[in-house]
Enzyme design. Structure first.
Site, PDB file in Angstrom:
ATOM      1  N   HIS A   1     -29.579  61.337   4.286  1.00  0.00           N
ATOM      2  CA  HIS A   1     -29.270  59.907   4.395  1.00  0.00           C
ATOM      3  C   HIS A   1     -29.842  59.065   3.262  1.00  0.00           C
ATOM      4  CE1 HIS A   1     -27.362  59.597   8.389  1.00  0.00           C
ATOM      5  NE2 HIS A   1     -28.129  60.610   8.728  1.00  0.00           N
TER       6      HIS A   1
ATOM      7  N   LYS B   1     -30.533  43.531   8.448  1.00  0.00           N
ATOM      8  CA  LYS B   1     -30.785  44.952   8.238  1.00  0.00           C
ATOM      9  C   LYS B   1     -32.271  45.131   7.938  1.00  0.00           C
ATOM     10  CE  LYS B   1     -27.755  44.957   4.966  1.00  0.00           C
ATOM     11  NZ  LYS B   1     -26.822  46.073   4.876  1.00  0.00           N
ATOM     12  N   ARG B   2     -32.687  46.372   7.879  1.00  0.00           N
ATOM     13  CA  ARG B   2     -34.081  46.669   7.536  1.00  0.00           C
ATOM     14  C   ARG B   2     -34.447  45.981   6.224  1.00  0.00           C
ATOM     15  NH1 ARG B   2     -36.001  51.417   4.774  1.00  0.00           N
ATOM     16  NH2 ARG B   2     -33.862  52.204   4.852  1.00  0.00           N
TER      17      ARG B   2
ATOM     18  N   LYS C   1     -32.319  46.986  -0.644  1.00  0.00           N
ATOM     19  CA  LYS C   1     -31.258  46.274   0.068  1.00  0.00           C
ATOM     20  C   LYS C   1     -31.093  44.844  -0.445  1.00  0.00           C
ATOM     21  CE  LYS C   1     -31.702  49.112   4.225  1.00  0.00           C
ATOM     22  NZ  LYS C   1     -30.329  49.664   4.307  1.00  0.00           N
TER      23      LYS C   1
ATOM     24  N   THR D   1     -23.809  51.201   7.887  1.00  0.00           N
ATOM     25  CA  THR D   1     -22.880  51.120   9.026  1.00  0.00           C
ATOM     26  C   THR D   1     -22.701  49.662   9.442  1.00  0.00           C
ATOM     27  OG1 THR D   1     -24.723  51.578  10.548  1.00  0.00           O
ATOM     28  CG2 THR D   1     -23.300  53.429   9.928  1.00  0.00           C
TER      29      THR D   1
ATOM     30  N   LYS E   1     -19.333  47.484  10.906  1.00  0.00           N
ATOM     31  CA  LYS E   1     -19.330  46.663  12.127  1.00  0.00           C
ATOM     32  C   LYS E   1     -18.882  45.237  11.813  1.00  0.00           C
ATOM     33  CE  LYS E   1     -23.204  49.475  13.586  1.00  0.00           C
ATOM     34  NZ  LYS E   1     -24.673  49.559  13.530  1.00  0.00           N
TER      35      LYS E   1
END
Length: 806
Positions: free
Chosen positions: A356, A546-547, A552, A654, A658
């Site tokens: 991942h 998100k985290r 990110k 993901t 969504k």
């Protein structure tokens, strides 16, 4: 496969709910509180689920079915009541039955605890996969840890993240079943003795007991109910009576406390030697219990251990369960008398590994002395495996550099056990989770292993279950789609493509927009109630949840927010698009910069939201304690989905799927699954910006000078300097000085390099928003064309290509 409800007791009537309330909860109807009705509803529903669960299990045994075992350190399952009601198709029945007693189903659903069994996308993916296995009628077990306190509960105090223990199990869990018969001894430390006949005996210095706790996983339309099996830990002797009677009351409980520490917290900080040891103990604890359980079940039903690969498929979800390779070898060799080569052949044909991440620190490696001290027998087995792998590499004429990269033992610097290499060599299949990620695996972290095993790496792009992420979280949109194209999409998400015929229908677009606005109004009401913040539902809701991690790039979003704030104040005459910037996510407790980014988001929010000069054109909100439940509220309300990771660093994502499924447009880099989303929804219906993965690699290789870029970009320089000089932190002007200096000095995550492109993309979003018919058309195209990203499609590919069960 599942039978219809056969017992009158199984009807979820008002009388049945009252019976359960009285006899299981012990409450009179008039004395019952909301949590009593919640428990009664779950217990009543559970009776129907148990029938299907037992039928599913008996049928798998009768058919001699091959079973899938999914090992994951995280299962972010969220609340289960709404999921079970929807998948069994009894939501309206239960709603009506509760209403007879004056109870609102929506209200009691809101008080169900959100299971604290995961952190982010990895755990949520595992939960989606388990649901899809059941929906596709694939016999499967999920294996993980029953964390008592989970990741942590995030509170924001003066803008800073503060971690508190998550107490989701404080009042029990009506969904779970303890299986005392499924208990296994787990050893640590000690010594290994060889016998004259070649047998080997590991005598651990410490032993504890893992006991299974099962939760049913209900598939769509109740087709199958599978099992999520989580392990809890206890000492062999929970109290040392000799020590207790001698007055050492705390010391008498030391073994039990040590055992319980394994199942207390997800991802304990590993910045200390004690933290590293606890992480490794956790990973071995759940891997060993799972492997012992899998082998026990196989031998019970099929007798011959040599048929294991024919009846068992073990999938390792990332590198955390990689020690399972060595543990399966140990069980086969020491428990069943197989020799090294035969055990290795069986292991490789049974195990598959999903990677991942390309981040080296996330691939996990353990200091060799720590690994050998805790797992001496496994260290021997790892050396034996490594010898076989390296000898094979020599026969393939791999050079010394390649052999060093392939080795399970890192020899340069501190000697370490490379868990990703162990997982790769011990698996017959190694898959990435998006097309770009899979190609980068071949070119970067696993380049030499790929050269040695060129047929092993394959791609399985992630997916999400449409049941939870459309039907349940967005009932208004689901109802509109059903009215417009029928119900076929509810069993096959790719049938959403029928909406393409309505994309140019202005009236339909307005109905889509009306559903979105209703979701935004609902979220606004929720945030006003819980955070005392007022939002305008007619503004563009721009969301990044998100985290929190530097790759990110929440920081890129925040710097652009500051630049936008400056522009709105400087040019009030322009026709600005009203925006609400919504952030959410947790930072690892020891990740200083990530926690600083959370503080920056809150500092910016405090300044912007109190400034009358922006006139309601910009709001910034950081929503605390982001979890599955909050995601279910926020994603249906989002207009713009921020997927802005540095290209080449996000494996898949993901959340991007969504959001698109719920009609949000993506603004993102060509990273992870964004690329495939672009291909499915069309370039005109997504907003792409920034460097590609190849361009990022080229800049890093050829010398990247972020200082020059910052000094040449007026907006960027002003925003960075404002943050660095304390404009948003007057109480501590130097708070962000080092964070901003990092952008000038090295900027590994290419914030400066992508800033101007990102800003231009955001202004193009403003222009799109002004064309509401065009925006609605793009929203419809997103909904219509992301059915391919259903986890049913992903699991179907795993089942056919890797597990051999379809």
């Amino acid at each position: 496969m599942a039978t219809a409800f056969s017992s009158s007791q199984s009807k979820l009537t008002p009388e049945r709910l009252l019976e359960v309330l009285v006899h299981r909860i012990g409450k009179d109807e008039h004395a019952a509180l909301p949590h009593d009705w919640l428990a009664a509803t779950i217990y009543a529903l559970r009776d129907d689920i148990i029938e299907r669960w037992m039928t599913s299990s008996r049928q798998a045994v009768a058919d001699g079915s091959k079973r899938v075992y999914y090992l994951s350190l995280e299962f972010l399952i969220g609340r289960l009541l709404r999921d079970a009601l929807a998948n069994l198709g009894v939501n309206e029945e239960v709603k009506a039955s509760l209403a007879e007693h004056g109870v609102d189903l929506d209200m009691i659903e809101e008080i169900e605890p959100d299971a604290a069994l995961g952190n982010g996308g990895l755990g949520r993916l595992a939960a989606c996969f388990m649901e899809s296995c059941a929906s596709l009628d694939i016999p499967a077990y999920g294996y993980g840890i029953r964390y008592v306190n989970g990741m942590f509960r995030q509170r924001i105090a003066d803008g800073w993240q503060v971690e508190y223990p998550e107490t989701w199990l404080a009042h029990g869990n009506p969904w779970e079943f303890e299986r005392r018969e499924s208990s296994y001894r787990i050893g640590f430390g000690g010594e290994v003795n060889g016998e004259a006949d070649g047998a080997v005996e590991w005598k651990p210095a410490e032993t504890l007991v893992a006991t299974a706790v099962d939760t049913p996983v209900v598939g769509w339309r109740g087709k199958r109910v599978n099992t999520l099996r989580l392990w809890t830990a206890r000492a062999v002797d929970p109290i040392r009576l000799d020590a207790f009677n001698a007055g050492d009351h705390a010391g008498a409980l030391a073994d039990q406390v040590r055992a319980e520490s394994l199942v207390r917290v997800l991802y304990p900080a590993d910045s200390t030697p004690a933290g590293q040891e606890l992480r490794l103990r956790q990973e071995y604890f759940f891997s060993s219990a799972s492997i012992q359980d899998i082998v026990r079940r196989h031998v019970q039903y099929f007798k011959d251990i040599r048929t294991l690969p024919d009846k068992v498929a073990i999938q390792l979800n990332d590198t955390h369960p990689a020690v399972s390779v060595a543990e399966l070898m140990r069980v086969l060799m020491d428990g069943h008398g197989l020799d090294l080569e035969e055990a290795w052949d069986i292991t490789r044909r049974t195990v598959a590994y999903t990677n991942h991440t390309l981040l080296p620190e996330a691939l996990e490696s353990w200091p060799l002395p720590l690994f050998e001290r805790l797992l001496p027998r496994h260290m021997q087995i790892v050396y034996a495996i490594n010898a076989m792998v390296l000898r094979e590499a020599r026969t393939k004429n791999m050079g010394d550099g390649a052999i060093a990269a392939i080795s399970i033992i890192e020899e340069s610097g501190e000697r370490r056990v490379r868990m990703a290499n162990l997982a790769f060599t011990g698996a017959h299949s190694v898959n990435g989770v998006a097309a770009l990620h899979t190609e980068l695996m071949k070119q970067t972290v696993f380049a030499d292993l790929h050269a040695m095993f060129p047929d092993r790496i394959n791609n399985k792009t992630n997916g999400v279950t449409p049941r939870r992420w459309l039907f349940e979280c967005n009932p208004g949109l689901t109802a509109l789609i059903r009215e417009s194209i029928g119900d076929a999409f509810m069993d096959d998400a790719e049938k959403l493509a029928d909406l393409n015929a309505l994309a140019d229908d202005k009236a339909f677009g307005e109905r889509i927009a009306a559903v979105k606005r209703a979701n935004k109004a609902a979220l606004s009401d929720y945030l006003r109630h819980h955070m005392n913040v007022r939002l305008n539902p007619d503004a563009l809701f721009d969301v990044q949840i998100k985290r929190i991690h530097e790759y990110k790039r929440q920081l890129l979003n925040l710097v652009e927010t500051v630049a936008l704030y400056d522009q709105i104040r400087s040019h009030p005459e322009r026709d600005w698009t009203p925006r609400v910037k919504i952030f959410g996510g947790k930072a690892a407790p020891s990740y200083h910069n990530a926690k600083l980014i959370i503080k920056l988001a809150n500092d910016i929010a405090r300044r912007v939201n109190s400034d009358p000069s922006v006139g309601g054109l910009l709001k910034v909100v950081f929503v605390p304690n982001y979890n599955v439940t909050l995601a279910e509220k926020i994603m249906p309300a989002a207009d713009l989905s921020e997927q802005i990771s540095t290209a080449g660093m996000e494996a898949s994502g993901t959340g991007n799927m969504k959001f698109a499924l719920n009609g949000a447009l993506t603004i993102g880099t060509l990273d992870g699954a964004n690329i495939e989303i672009k291909d499915h929804v069309g370039y005109d219906n997504i907003v792409i910006f920034g460097l590609t993965a190849e361009e990022v690699a080229e800049r890093r290789a050829n010398g990247y000078a972020p200082r020059e870029i910052i000094e040449e970009s007026r907006e960027l320089q002003q925003a960075v300097n404002a943050i660095a000089s304390g404009v948003f932190s007057p109480d501590d002007p130097d708070r962000y000085k080092d964070l901003m200096a990092g952008l000038y000095d090295h900027d590994w995550f290419m914030v400066a390099a992508d800033f101007d492109s990102y800003t231009a993309a955001q202004r193009s979003v403003d222009a799109r928003w002004q064309d509401r018919a065009g925006w609605n058309r793009s929203a419809i195209r997103n909904i219509a064309n992301v059915g391919w990203f259903s986890s049913d499609r992903t699991i179907g590919e795993y089942a056919r290509d890797i597990w051999g069960v379809m």
